[in-house]
Write a protein that holds these residues in place. Structure first.
Motif, PDB file in Angstrom:
ATOM      1  N   LEU A  20       1.236  -4.157  -6.906  1.00 47.77           N
ATOM      2  CA  LEU A  20       2.111  -4.817  -7.914  1.00 47.77           C
ATOM      3  C   LEU A  20       3.612  -5.395  -7.148  1.00 47.77           C
ATOM      4  N   PRO A  21       4.156  -6.441  -7.934  1.00 43.10           N
ATOM      5  CA  PRO A  21       5.230  -6.852  -7.449  1.00 43.10           C
ATOM      6  C   PRO A  21       6.396  -5.947  -7.968  1.00 43.10           C
ATOM      7  N   CYS A  22       6.588  -4.787  -7.243  1.00 39.71           N
ATOM      8  CA  CYS A  22       7.819  -3.941  -7.802  1.00 39.71           C
ATOM      9  C   CYS A  22       8.312  -3.299  -6.303  1.00 39.71           C
ATOM     10  N   GLU A  23       9.637  -2.799  -6.358  1.00 33.01           N
ATOM     11  CA  GLU A  23      10.100  -2.079  -5.336  1.00 33.01           C
ATOM     12  C   GLU A  23       9.531  -0.865  -5.042  1.00 33.01           C
ATOM     13  N   GLY A  24       9.260  -0.571  -3.948  1.00 29.05           N
ATOM     14  CA  GLY A  24       8.914   0.838  -3.461  1.00 29.05           C
ATOM     15  C   GLY A  24       7.849   0.688  -2.679  1.00 29.05           C
ATOM     16  N   GLY A  25       7.113  -0.305  -2.662  1.00 30.72           N
ATOM     17  CA  GLY A  25       5.620  -0.157  -1.910  1.00 30.72           C
ATOM     18  C   GLY A  25       5.982  -0.113  -0.290  1.00 30.72           C
ATOM     19  N   GLU A  26       5.465   0.880   0.307  1.00 30.08           N
ATOM     20  CA  GLU A  26       5.844   1.175   1.661  1.00 30.08           C
ATOM     21  C   GLU A  26       4.715   1.200   2.442  1.00 30.08           C
ATOM     22  N   VAL A  27       3.502   1.114   1.938  1.00 28.43           N
ATOM     23  CA  VAL A  27       2.107   0.898   2.514  1.00 28.43           C
ATOM     24  C   VAL A  27       1.441  -0.204   2.545  1.00 28.43           C
ATOM     25  N   ASP A  28       0.500  -0.423   3.476  1.00 25.31           N
ATOM     26  CA  ASP A  28      -0.115  -1.792   3.406  1.00 25.31           C
ATOM     27  C   ASP A  28      -1.336  -1.759   2.177  1.00 25.31           C
ATOM     28  N   ASP A  29      -2.071  -2.830   2.039  1.00 22.33           N
ATOM     29  CA  ASP A  29      -2.886  -2.892   0.732  1.00 22.33           C
ATOM     30  C   ASP A  29      -4.214  -1.987   1.016  1.00 22.33           C
ATOM     31  N   GLU A  30      -4.576  -2.034   2.395  1.00 20.68           N
ATOM     32  CA  GLU A  30      -5.693  -1.296   2.605  1.00 20.68           C
ATOM     33  C   GLU A  30      -5.428   0.385   2.326  1.00 20.68           C
ATOM     34  N   ILE A  31      -4.278   0.791   2.723  1.00 20.01           N
ATOM     35  CA  ILE A  31      -4.038   2.198   2.346  1.00 20.01           C
ATOM     36  C   ILE A  31      -3.793   2.400   1.006  1.00 20.01           C
ATOM     37  N   ALA A  32      -2.959   1.477   0.444  1.00 19.79           N
ATOM     38  CA  ALA A  32      -2.782   1.522  -1.219  1.00 19.79           C
ATOM     39  C   ALA A  32      -4.083   1.560  -1.886  1.00 19.79           C
ATOM     40  N   SER A  33      -5.121   0.583  -1.599  1.00 19.07           N
ATOM     41  CA  SER A  33      -6.397   0.555  -2.207  1.00 19.07           C
ATOM     42  C   SER A  33      -7.150   1.860  -1.970  1.00 19.07           C
ATOM     43  N   GLU A  34      -6.961   2.673  -0.798  1.00 17.75           N
ATOM     44  CA  GLU A  34      -7.704   3.711  -0.738  1.00 17.75           C
ATOM     45  C   GLU A  34      -7.261   4.865  -1.292  1.00 17.75           C
ATOM     46  N   TRP A  35      -5.863   4.931  -1.600  1.00 18.02           N
ATOM     47  CA  TRP A  35      -5.095   5.949  -2.193  1.00 18.02           C
ATOM     48  C   TRP A  35      -5.603   5.920  -3.741  1.00 18.02           C
ATOM     49  N   ALA A  36      -5.675   4.541  -4.317  1.00 17.81           N
ATOM     50  CA  ALA A  36      -5.937   4.585  -5.491  1.00 17.81           C
ATOM     51  C   ALA A  36      -7.363   4.966  -5.757  1.00 17.81           C
ATOM     52  N   ARG A  37      -8.274   4.803  -4.824  1.00 18.11           N
ATOM     53  CA  ARG A  37      -9.661   5.278  -4.925  1.00 18.11           C
ATOM     54  C   ARG A  37      -9.702   6.582  -4.841  1.00 18.11           C
ATOM     55  N   GLN A  38      -9.023   7.211  -3.948  1.00 19.05           N
ATOM     56  CA  GLN A  38      -9.081   8.686  -3.932  1.00 19.05           C
ATOM     57  C   GLN A  38      -8.517   9.285  -5.240  1.00 19.05           C
ATOM     58  N   ALA A  39      -7.490   8.734  -5.741  1.00 21.19           N
ATOM     59  CA  ALA A  39      -6.845   9.355  -6.881  1.00 21.19           C
ATOM     60  C   ALA A  39      -7.721   9.251  -8.204  1.00 21.19           C
ATOM     61  N   SER A  40      -8.547   8.081  -8.136  1.00 26.61           N
ATOM     62  CA  SER A  40      -9.227   7.964  -9.442  1.00 26.61           C
ATOM     63  C   SER A  40     -10.875   8.544  -9.269  1.00 26.61           C
ATOM     64  N   SER A  41     -11.012   9.104  -7.881  1.00 30.79           N
ATOM     65  CA  SER A  41     -12.474   9.713  -7.449  1.00 30.79           C
ATOM     66  C   SER A  41     -12.823  11.055  -8.596  1.00 30.79           C
ATOM     67  N   SER A  42     -11.556  11.641  -9.020  1.00 34.87           N
ATOM     68  CA  SER A  42     -11.942  13.039  -9.627  1.00 34.87           C
ATOM     69  C   SER A  42     -12.309  12.663 -11.196  1.00 34.87           C
ATOM     70  N   GLY A  43     -11.897  11.365 -11.678  1.00 34.00           N
ATOM     71  CA  GLY A  43     -12.341  11.034 -13.061  1.00 34.00           C
ATOM     72  C   GLY A  43     -11.516  11.446 -13.976  1.00 34.00           C
ATOM     73  N   ASP A  44     -10.117  11.889 -13.674  1.00 38.23           N
ATOM     74  CA  ASP A  44      -9.390  12.318 -14.812  1.00 38.23           C
ATOM     75  C   ASP A  44      -8.016  11.768 -14.601  1.00 38.23           C
ATOM     76  N   ASN A  45      -8.020  10.676 -13.873  1.00 42.86           N
ATOM     77  CA  ASN A  45      -6.762   9.722 -13.621  1.00 42.86           C
ATOM     78  C   ASN A  45      -6.846   8.478 -14.240  1.00 42.86           C
TER      79      ASN A  45
END
Length: 122
Positions: A20-45
């Protein structure tokens, strides 16, 4: 650094700041998307699931898939996440994975706004 160490909440926030357009993004889209996938995989986030929905809906580091993005947004929104509620409202507004519905958009934007999410106030 916490995201790199495996902290699910940090991964979700790092992905959010990248996708999203905010300050602080320091990784590329592929890594960000993978991190979101990993963080959501437990089902409790549900926030991570909303961030992943945003990535999938926009094709940012993930294959663009409106139906999958809508599904993820709905799960997040129904779990009570304000950003998920905004994303789901946007899906209804734009007809992303669902028929366009102003009533649906307003309903979910309103729920996001009630929780103080600034995007819900649009």
């Amino acid at each position: 650094k916490a995201a790199e160490a495996g902290c699910a909440a940090s991964k979700a926030w790092a992905a959010y700041c990248t996708l999203l357009p905010c300050e602080g993004g320091e990784v590329d889209d592929e890594i960000a998307s993978e991190w979101a996938r990993q963080a959501s995989s437990s089902g409790d986030n549900p926030f991570a699931k909303a961030v992943l929905a945003w990535a999938v809906l926009h094709g940012r580091g993930a294959t663009k898939d409106r139906e999958e993005g809508f599904r993820l947004a709905r799960e997040s929104a129904e779990a009570g996440d304000a950003f998920g509620q905004f994303v789901l409202g946007w899906c209804f507004q734009e007809g992303l994975g669902v028929d366009k519905s102003w009533a649906g958009a307003v309903e979910w934007y309103w729920k996001a706004a009630e929780q103080g999410h600034p995007f819900g106030l649009i």
